[in-house]
Enzyme design. Structure first.
Site, PDB file in Angstrom:
ATOM      1  N   TYR A 121      12.093 -29.048  13.026  1.00 54.36           N
ATOM      2  CA  TYR A 121      11.951 -28.972  11.583  1.00 54.36           C
ATOM      3  C   TYR A 121      12.794 -27.977  11.121  1.00 54.36           C
ATOM      4  O   TYR A 121      12.597 -26.530  11.817  1.00 54.36           O
ATOM      5  CB  TYR A 121      10.504 -28.815  11.329  1.00 54.36           C
ATOM      6  N   ASP A 176      17.738 -21.557  14.545  1.00 53.90           N
ATOM      7  CA  ASP A 176      16.538 -21.352  13.430  1.00 53.90           C
ATOM      8  C   ASP A 176      15.568 -20.621  14.223  1.00 53.90           C
ATOM      9  O   ASP A 176      14.527 -21.199  14.662  1.00 53.90           O
ATOM     10  CB  ASP A 176      16.356 -22.783  12.986  1.00 53.90           C
ATOM     11  N   LYS A 204       9.547 -16.687   7.236  1.00 53.06           N
ATOM     12  CA  LYS A 204       8.054 -16.343   7.726  1.00 53.06           C
ATOM     13  C   LYS A 204       8.039 -14.863   7.879  1.00 53.06           C
ATOM     14  O   LYS A 204       7.708 -13.974   6.749  1.00 53.06           O
ATOM     15  CB  LYS A 204       7.745 -17.405   8.826  1.00 53.06           C
TER      16      LYS A 204
END
Ligand SMILES: *Cc1c(COP(=O)(O)O)cnc(C)c1O
Length: 428
Positions: A144, A239, A267
């Site tokens: 994702y 990522d 995050k």
């Protein structure tokens, strides 16, 4: 366990917010129950609006590596807020966070702040396309990268066909440019490059896959991606929105010693506030406006509040033996969890890396998307409900990761082990 107030609030939320939530997984659909409305978090614990306490293994899906309401982060946010939350002009705090990131990750020579992981990956792909003058990207099944159009693509009937959109609203013309390969399978990547040797701008990968449950890269996989992309003049994007600053003060790339061309972060670097970032080699990053011709902007990007939260968090992570202490708690929990799982008939498996882990309801080794799908989601749903009853909050889906924070302690570990064991007994 009483949850009347959460039930009431969810009904009210659904009147005004699509599905009652601002991000789908929060709705508890995958575990078939009513989501809990959280009113407070302190350390390793969260408290719902009915007054129940839970040990939290979601930790806001990764950002809260320090647990909830860490005093130094709270103080930094309050101090910054008192001086104004956003100027739309440069502020010194932006340089501080950027410098910390560049110093921590050698492959990141320059970095641009954005407001979410989605924005970071979306912008990195635009930059990769501009830099290479190519249109296709390669992503992996089950990885994702946020919800930008070109990432909402899964494999069609065969691996080697161009992508089919996973969501309505994604034009087929976009989907054609997203090619999908299988995680841990270099042959699947090699085949895509052989089909379109001069058309692939970038390969984007989670170096540790954390969005299909936890799936670890097998030895040679990431090295192979570095080699193939180099060979074909394509960029490699790591990522690291989850893995950045999760395992060490830097990215997972520091640990495996591989330099991607671009890195995306989010995050943890925001300390619980909305922050994302993308960075890489100077010659690539200097293509971004206003230095270069690739447009990307943001009204609230690099705002002092978010920068303060991020910088305060990273300072703590940089100190002393932060990661060693976190890992020893994680090891204590995970090693004992493995023993608990073994006592339950080989219907379970567990993947683990330092302070991340996933329990799967399958006896098979989970190493890619097809093996993830063998896990029994129905069983996970019942397990999840039992854990909540016992005061342990796991992610409300089989396909997500459990996050351990530095606020989790020995008592949390003991209680979690007992609760998991009891929940598994009740499933039989
Ligand atoms: C969470 C996540 C994103 C998206 O970040 P948002 O801040 O939710 O937009 C992108 N990539 C990975 C690997 C993620 O885990």
């Amino acid at each position: 366990m009483r949850t009347e107030r959460s039930i009431e609030l969810f009904a009210r939320a659904r009147e005004y917010i699509p599905g009652g939530v601002n991000s789908p997984v929060r709705a508890f659909k995958a575990v078939g129950s009513n989501p809990l409305f959280i009113k407070e978090g302190q350390g390793s614990k969260i408290y719902d609006v009915d007054g129940n306490e839970y040990i939290d293994y979601v930790c806001s899906w990764g950002p809260l590596i320090l647990g909830h309401s860490h005093p130094q982060v709270v103080q930094a946010i309050c101090e910054a807020a008192g001086k104004g939350s956003s100027f739309g002009a440069p502020c010194e705090q932006e340089i501080e966070l950027a410098q910390m990131i560049c110093e921590a990750i050698p492959a990141v020579e320059k970095v641009r702040m954005v407001n979410s992981g989605t924005e970071a990956t979306m912008s990195a792909v635009r930059l990769a396309r501009a830099f290479t003058g190519r249109n296709h990207i390669v992503k992996f099944e089950g990885c994702y990268h946020g919800h930008a159009d070109h990432f909402l693509i899964q494999a069609g009937s065969g691996l080697l066909t161009a992508g089919v959109p996973t969501s309505p609203g994604v034009p087929e013309a976009f989907a054609r440019h997203t090619l999908v390969a299988r995680y841990n399978d270099l042959d699947s990547v090699q085949k895509l490059f052989e089909q379109a040797p001069a058309d692939i701008a970038a390969v984007i990968v989670e170096p540790v896959a954390g969005n299909m449950g936890l799936v670890l890269p097998e030895p040679g996989f990431l090295e192979g991606l570095r080699q193939i992309t180099k060979e074909y003049g394509s960029l490699l994007i790591f990522d690291e929105v989850i893995s950045g600053f999760r395992f060490c003060f830097g990215g997972y790339q520091n640990i495996v010693n591989i330099e991607p061309d671009l890195t995306t972060l989010g995050k943890i670097i925001g300390g619980g506030l909305p922050v994302g970032a993308y960075g890489g080699k100077k010659e690539i990053m200097d293509r971004i406006a206003p230095e270069g011709d690739v447009y990307q902007a943001g009204t609230l990007s690099g705002n002092p509040l978010a920068m303060a939260a991020g910088t305060a968090s990273l300072r703590i992570l940089r100190e002393g033996k932060f990661y060693e202490v976190l890992e020893s708690t994680a090891a204590s929990l995970c090693e004992q969890l493995e023993q608990v799982l073994e006592g339950h008939d080989g219907i379970l498996s567990m993947n683990r890396m330092k302070s991340l882990f996933s329990i799967f309801f399958t006896g098979e080794k989970v190493r890619d998307y097809p093996t993830v799908l063998q896990s029994d989601s129905g069983k996970y749903a019942r397990f999840h409900q039992q854990l909540l009853q016992g005061g342990v909050y796991f992610p409300p889906s089989q396909f997500e990761v459990c996050f351990i924070s530095s606020a989790h302690d020995g008592q949390d570990v003991e209680k979690t082990l007992k609760t998991v064991d009891k929940a598994l007994q009740q499933l039989q």
